[in-house]
Design a protein around this motif. Structure first.
Motif, PDB file in Angstrom:
ATOM      1  N   GLU A  92       0.868  -1.086  -0.287  1.00  0.00           N
ATOM      2  CA  GLU A  92       0.192   0.193  -0.176  1.00  0.00           C
ATOM      3  C   GLU A  92       0.659   1.150   0.285  1.00  0.00           C
ATOM      4  O   GLU A  92       0.520   2.237  -0.512  1.00  0.00           O
ATOM      5  CB  GLU A  92      -1.048   0.238   1.223  1.00  0.00           C
ATOM      6  N   LEU A  93       1.773   1.213   1.066  1.00  0.00           N
ATOM      7  CA  LEU A  93       2.514   2.495   0.681  1.00  0.00           C
ATOM      8  C   LEU A  93       3.694   2.744  -1.107  1.00  0.00           C
ATOM      9  O   LEU A  93       3.634   3.225  -1.276  1.00  0.00           O
ATOM     10  CB  LEU A  93       3.895   1.979   2.194  1.00  0.00           C
ATOM     11  N   LYS A  94       3.773   0.994  -1.139  1.00  0.00           N
ATOM     12  CA  LYS A  94       4.482   1.163  -2.556  1.00  0.00           C
ATOM     13  C   LYS A  94       3.440   1.642  -3.604  1.00  0.00           C
ATOM     14  O   LYS A  94       3.968   3.308  -4.525  1.00  0.00           O
ATOM     15  CB  LYS A  94       4.920  -0.061  -3.249  1.00  0.00           C
ATOM     16  N   GLN A  95       2.505   1.967  -3.756  1.00  0.00           N
ATOM     17  CA  GLN A  95       1.133   2.340  -4.078  1.00  0.00           C
ATOM     18  C   GLN A  95       1.116   3.710  -3.977  1.00  0.00           C
ATOM     19  O   GLN A  95       0.555   4.587  -4.422  1.00  0.00           O
ATOM     20  CB  GLN A  95      -0.409   1.776  -4.276  1.00  0.00           C
ATOM     21  N   GLN A  96       1.330   4.015  -2.951  1.00  0.00           N
ATOM     22  CA  GLN A  96       0.953   6.093  -2.208  1.00  0.00           C
ATOM     23  C   GLN A  96       2.197   6.879  -2.639  1.00  0.00           C
ATOM     24  O   GLN A  96       1.900   7.523  -3.193  1.00  0.00           O
ATOM     25  CB  GLN A  96       0.699   5.429  -1.048  1.00  0.00           C
ATOM     26  N   GLY A  97       3.213   5.891  -2.512  1.00  0.00           N
ATOM     27  CA  GLY A  97       4.884   6.596  -3.349  1.00  0.00           C
ATOM     28  C   GLY A  97       4.376   6.661  -5.186  1.00  0.00           C
ATOM     29  O   GLY A  97       4.835   7.301  -5.190  1.00  0.00           O
ATOM     30  N   LEU A  98       4.042   5.600  -5.601  1.00  0.00           N
ATOM     31  CA  LEU A  98       3.851   5.802  -6.876  1.00  0.00           C
ATOM     32  C   LEU A  98       2.382   6.878  -7.204  1.00  0.00           C
ATOM     33  O   LEU A  98       3.817   7.953  -8.424  1.00  0.00           O
ATOM     34  CB  LEU A  98       3.313   4.502  -7.697  1.00  0.00           C
ATOM     35  N   SER A  99       1.603   7.187  -6.219  1.00  0.00           N
ATOM     36  CA  SER A  99       1.044   7.995  -6.780  1.00  0.00           C
ATOM     37  C   SER A  99       1.795   9.705  -6.154  1.00  0.00           C
ATOM     38  O   SER A  99       1.545  10.189  -7.014  1.00  0.00           O
ATOM     39  CB  SER A  99       0.277   8.165  -5.984  1.00  0.00           C
ATOM     40  N   ILE A 100       2.243   9.450  -5.239  1.00  0.00           N
ATOM     41  CA  ILE A 100       2.970  10.521  -4.911  1.00  0.00           C
ATOM     42  C   ILE A 100       4.024  11.322  -6.301  1.00  0.00           C
ATOM     43  O   ILE A 100       4.688  12.373  -6.174  1.00  0.00           O
ATOM     44  CB  ILE A 100       3.888  10.855  -3.972  1.00  0.00           C
ATOM     45  N   GLN A 101       4.728  10.117  -5.496  1.00  0.00           N
ATOM     46  CA  GLN A 101       6.043  10.754  -7.572  1.00  0.00           C
ATOM     47  C   GLN A 101       4.645  10.751  -8.885  1.00  0.00           C
ATOM     48  O   GLN A 101       5.875  11.628  -9.079  1.00  0.00           O
ATOM     49  CB  GLN A 101       6.719   9.139  -8.326  1.00  0.00           C
ATOM     50  N   LYS A 102       4.328  10.254  -9.236  1.00  0.00           N
ATOM     51  CA  LYS A 102       3.225  10.647 -10.659  1.00  0.00           C
ATOM     52  C   LYS A 102       3.191  11.686 -10.584  1.00  0.00           C
ATOM     53  O   LYS A 102       3.155  12.630 -11.122  1.00  0.00           O
ATOM     54  CB  LYS A 102       2.435   9.502 -10.231  1.00  0.00           C
ATOM     55  N   THR A 103       2.614  12.375  -9.197  1.00  0.00           N
ATOM     56  CA  THR A 103       1.840  13.500  -8.931  1.00  0.00           C
ATOM     57  C   THR A 103       3.414  15.114  -8.887  1.00  0.00           C
ATOM     58  O   THR A 103       3.450  16.154  -9.260  1.00  0.00           O
ATOM     59  CB  THR A 103       1.426  13.971  -7.698  1.00  0.00           C
ATOM     60  N   ASN A 104       4.791  14.311  -8.458  1.00  0.00           N
ATOM     61  CA  ASN A 104       5.235  15.123  -7.861  1.00  0.00           C
ATOM     62  C   ASN A 104       5.748  15.373  -9.180  1.00  0.00           C
ATOM     63  O   ASN A 104       6.593  16.154 -10.104  1.00  0.00           O
ATOM     64  CB  ASN A 104       6.670  14.200  -7.606  1.00  0.00           C
ATOM     65  N   THR A 105       6.019  14.550 -10.610  1.00  0.00           N
ATOM     66  CA  THR A 105       6.754  14.718 -12.246  1.00  0.00           C
ATOM     67  C   THR A 105       5.371  15.405 -12.380  1.00  0.00           C
ATOM     68  O   THR A 105       6.311  16.369 -13.453  1.00  0.00           O
ATOM     69  CB  THR A 105       6.277  12.798 -12.703  1.00  0.00           C
ATOM     70  N   GLU A 106       4.486  15.239 -12.313  1.00  0.00           N
ATOM     71  CA  GLU A 106       3.672  16.320 -13.048  1.00  0.00           C
ATOM     72  C   GLU A 106       3.764  17.553 -12.555  1.00  0.00           C
ATOM     73  O   GLU A 106       3.783  18.679 -13.165  1.00  0.00           O
ATOM     74  CB  GLU A 106       2.424  16.263 -12.625  1.00  0.00           C
TER      75      GLU A 106
END
Length: 332
Positions: A92-106
């Motif tokens: 779950e933390l990994k999914q949240q991390g990926l979402s945060i990473q995607k948001t950071n990329t944007e």
């Protein structure tokens, strides 16, 4: 053979007391407890206890390994449960991390876009500031030039060229306007009135011009452009000899008015001519006229005339000093 009976050994009084105590236990609490819990015991499955304690002589080495194995299996089962929970939480933390990473990329892309827009805007502002400074410098240079003699010479040269282009023109002033008037016929009538016949073949163009001021109620002036300077000069010379032309002399009915023929001056020279006539009345100059687009003044009969070509010459009229162009005025 008769059976023999062994009599019990005699015991001491102390032993008798001990036997009596052991042979008469108080079982009533046990019976009561068994009766009260008989229902509960029916629901409990009991199994024989084979557990052996470490101090027991039957506790062997294989039993020790089996017990250790059971303990490890139990511990492993507990650890597996904890590990599964940790894996789920990490996933779950990994999914949240990926979402945060995607948001950071944007966000990074947005920041890069704004940075590029800012750089473009900054470059444009710098370019505009540079152009503004250059324009200011040019304007200041032009102001400096205009305050010097160069612009004065240029203005004089332009005015001279404009006046040269009007060299063959005659300006007819104060001629009443009428609808459907024929200007060619009017000029022919004026020529006949001053005894210098003019035909349409001598004229290049003829038209009325608007007033410089819209509030002027006087008739619009007529500009006549002749083919040759000689024709223009002869017509003006004949007009000066006649001294005056009235509207009845050229067949125009209505109120009697005087008609004037002048050289066609530029706006600058017209303003200078009006100012010269005004000062002439104030300073006692008897004659003010125009000859070949040059304004001439004369104090009185018998005195020399001098030319008015600028406001400086007007100032000399007031002070009574003659200009250096007196010789040119005499020749004119």
């Amino acid at each position: 053979m008769p059976r023999m009976m062994r009599s019990p050994p005699q015991s001491s009084p102390g032993n008798c007391a001990l036997l009596e105590t052991q042979s008469e236990p108080d079982l009533s609490p046990v019976v009561v407890a068994s009766e009260s819990s008989s229902h509960d015991l029916g629901n409990i499955t009991t199994r024989p206890s084979n557990k052996r304690f470490r101090g027991d002589d039957s506790w062997t080495e294989p039993d020790k390994f089996i017990d250790l194995k059971n303990m490890l299996l139990s511990w492993k089962s507990d650890q597996d449960i904890i590990l599964n929970k940790l894996v789920a939480e990490v996933s779950e933390l990994k999914q949240q991390g990926l979402s945060i990473q995607k948001t950071n990329t944007e966000i990074e892309k947005t920041i890069q876009f704004f940075n590029k827009s800012y750089e473009d805007m900054r470059e444009r502002v710098e370019r505009l500031e540079k152009e503004h400074k250059e324009c200011e410098k040019r304007i200041n240079d032009m102001i400096n030039i205009s305050s010097g003699p160069t612009i004065t010479k240029l203005e004089a040269k332009i005015d001279s060229m404009e006046q040269q282009a009007r060299l063959c023109n005659v300006e007819v002033c104060n001629l009443p306007e009428k609808r459907n008037e024929n200007l060619f016929t009017i000029i022919e009538a004026i020529g006949n009135a001053v005894k210098f016949p003019v035909s349409q073949n001598d004229i290049v163009a003829i038209h009325r011009v608007p007033h410089a001021h819209q509030n002027d109620n006087k008739p619009k002036n007529i500009i006549v452009k002749f083919k040759s300077l000689l024709t223009r000069d002869n017509l003006l010379s004949a007009y000066r000899k006649s001294k005056c032309i009235k509207t009845d002399q050229i067949g125009i009915s209505g109120a009697l008015t005087s008609i004037y023929l002048n050289e066609h001056l530029t706006l600058k020279n017209k303003a200078l001519f009006r100012e010269a006539r005004k000062l002439a009345n104030e300073c006692g100059f008897k004659y003010v006229w125009v000859r070949n687009a040059t304004i001439l003044v004369r104090k009185q009969d018998g005195t020399s005339a001098f030319a008015i070509r600028s406001n400086v010459d007007l100032g000399k009229m007031v002070s009574g000093k003659k200009t250096p162009t007196d010789t040119d005025a005499k020749e004119l």
